[in-house]
Write a protein that holds these residues in place. Sequence first.
Motif, PDB file in Angstrom:
ATOM      1  N   GLU A  61      49.630  40.261  39.352  1.00 27.57           N
ATOM      2  CA  GLU A  61      49.487  41.580  40.120  1.00 27.57           C
ATOM      3  C   GLU A  61      50.731  42.128  40.317  1.00 27.57           C
ATOM      4  O   GLU A  61      51.112  43.418  40.186  1.00 27.57           O
ATOM      5  CB  GLU A  61      48.735  41.849  41.649  1.00 27.57           C
ATOM      6  N   ARG A  64      52.753  43.763  36.918  1.00 22.02           N
ATOM      7  CA  ARG A  64      52.071  44.709  36.047  1.00 22.02           C
ATOM      8  C   ARG A  64      52.957  45.454  35.207  1.00 22.02           C
ATOM      9  O   ARG A  64      52.273  46.368  34.124  1.00 22.02           O
ATOM     10  CB  ARG A  64      51.241  45.767  36.860  1.00 22.02           C
ATOM     11  N   ASP A  65      54.019  45.452  35.340  1.00 17.58           N
ATOM     12  CA  ASP A  65      55.048  45.875  34.294  1.00 17.58           C
ATOM     13  C   ASP A  65      55.085  45.231  32.820  1.00 17.58           C
ATOM     14  O   ASP A  65      55.390  45.695  31.882  1.00 17.58           O
ATOM     15  CB  ASP A  65      56.573  46.261  34.724  1.00 17.58           C
ATOM     16  N   LYS A  68      48.575  43.674  32.035  1.00 19.88           N
ATOM     17  CA  LYS A  68      47.453  44.250  32.603  1.00 19.88           C
ATOM     18  C   LYS A  68      46.492  43.362  32.909  1.00 19.88           C
ATOM     19  O   LYS A  68      46.411  42.389  32.182  1.00 19.88           O
ATOM     20  CB  LYS A  68      46.775  45.069  31.572  1.00 19.88           C
ATOM     21  N   TYR A  70      42.389  42.565  33.612  1.00 21.95           N
ATOM     22  CA  TYR A  70      41.055  43.189  33.504  1.00 21.95           C
ATOM     23  C   TYR A  70      39.835  42.170  34.040  1.00 21.95           C
ATOM     24  O   TYR A  70      40.005  40.956  34.163  1.00 21.95           O
ATOM     25  CB  TYR A  70      40.785  43.215  31.899  1.00 21.95           C
ATOM     26  N   VAL A  78      43.745  38.637  31.186  1.00 21.58           N
ATOM     27  CA  VAL A  78      45.138  39.211  31.199  1.00 21.58           C
ATOM     28  C   VAL A  78      45.820  39.689  29.825  1.00 21.58           C
ATOM     29  O   VAL A  78      45.165  38.939  28.856  1.00 21.58           O
ATOM     30  CB  VAL A  78      46.240  38.277  31.859  1.00 21.58           C
ATOM     31  N   ALA A  81      51.165  44.590  29.149  1.00 25.71           N
ATOM     32  CA  ALA A  81      51.117  45.759  29.415  1.00 25.71           C
ATOM     33  C   ALA A  81      50.743  46.926  28.575  1.00 25.71           C
ATOM     34  O   ALA A  81      50.043  47.795  28.848  1.00 25.71           O
ATOM     35  CB  ALA A  81      52.349  46.091  30.171  1.00 25.71           C
ATOM     36  N   ASP A  82      51.081  46.833  27.120  1.00 26.23           N
ATOM     37  CA  ASP A  82      50.857  47.883  26.267  1.00 26.23           C
ATOM     38  C   ASP A  82      49.467  47.524  25.484  1.00 26.23           C
ATOM     39  O   ASP A  82      49.118  48.197  24.485  1.00 26.23           O
ATOM     40  CB  ASP A  82      51.841  48.073  25.296  1.00 26.23           C
ATOM     41  N   TYR A  83      48.758  46.739  25.738  1.00 29.01           N
ATOM     42  CA  TYR A  83      47.590  46.275  24.966  1.00 29.01           C
ATOM     43  C   TYR A  83      46.314  47.105  25.614  1.00 29.01           C
ATOM     44  O   TYR A  83      46.264  47.206  26.722  1.00 29.01           O
ATOM     45  CB  TYR A  83      47.162  44.668  25.392  1.00 29.01           C
ATOM     46  N   GLU A  90      39.789  47.455  33.494  1.00 33.40           N
ATOM     47  CA  GLU A  90      41.141  47.347  34.036  1.00 33.40           C
ATOM     48  C   GLU A  90      41.086  47.295  35.560  1.00 33.40           C
ATOM     49  O   GLU A  90      40.352  48.013  36.244  1.00 33.40           O
ATOM     50  CB  GLU A  90      42.301  48.243  33.511  1.00 33.40           C
TER      51      GLU A  90
END
Length: 95
Positions: A61, A64-65, A68, A70, A78, A81-83, A90
């Motif tokens: 957590e 998060r940069d 992500k 879910y 997991v 981040a761009d997925y 999320e």
Amino acid sequence: MISIYNKLEQARNLLVKALKAHGQRGDLPVLATRLKQTMLLMDPAFNEANLGYSQFRSWLEEHRDLAKLYLKDLQLFVAPADYLAPGYLEVAPGE
């Protein structure tokens, strides 16, 4: 002796490397427990407790940069981040 900052940077790089490995296998989002197993295979010295976190989820957590989180079927997944993960809910910060 390695500083906590260097350990944190190594752990962040390990997270990226492990997510990339799962992505190459088409295994994203990946169960958080499976991701941690992958990270430990890559670097047996990884331990979120040594970085000040009581749980792997807490450590994720805070990063998060890079990743992500879910929820699906009450399990934590997991992805980078761009997925985009259709069909997964999320996890918002603080949940």
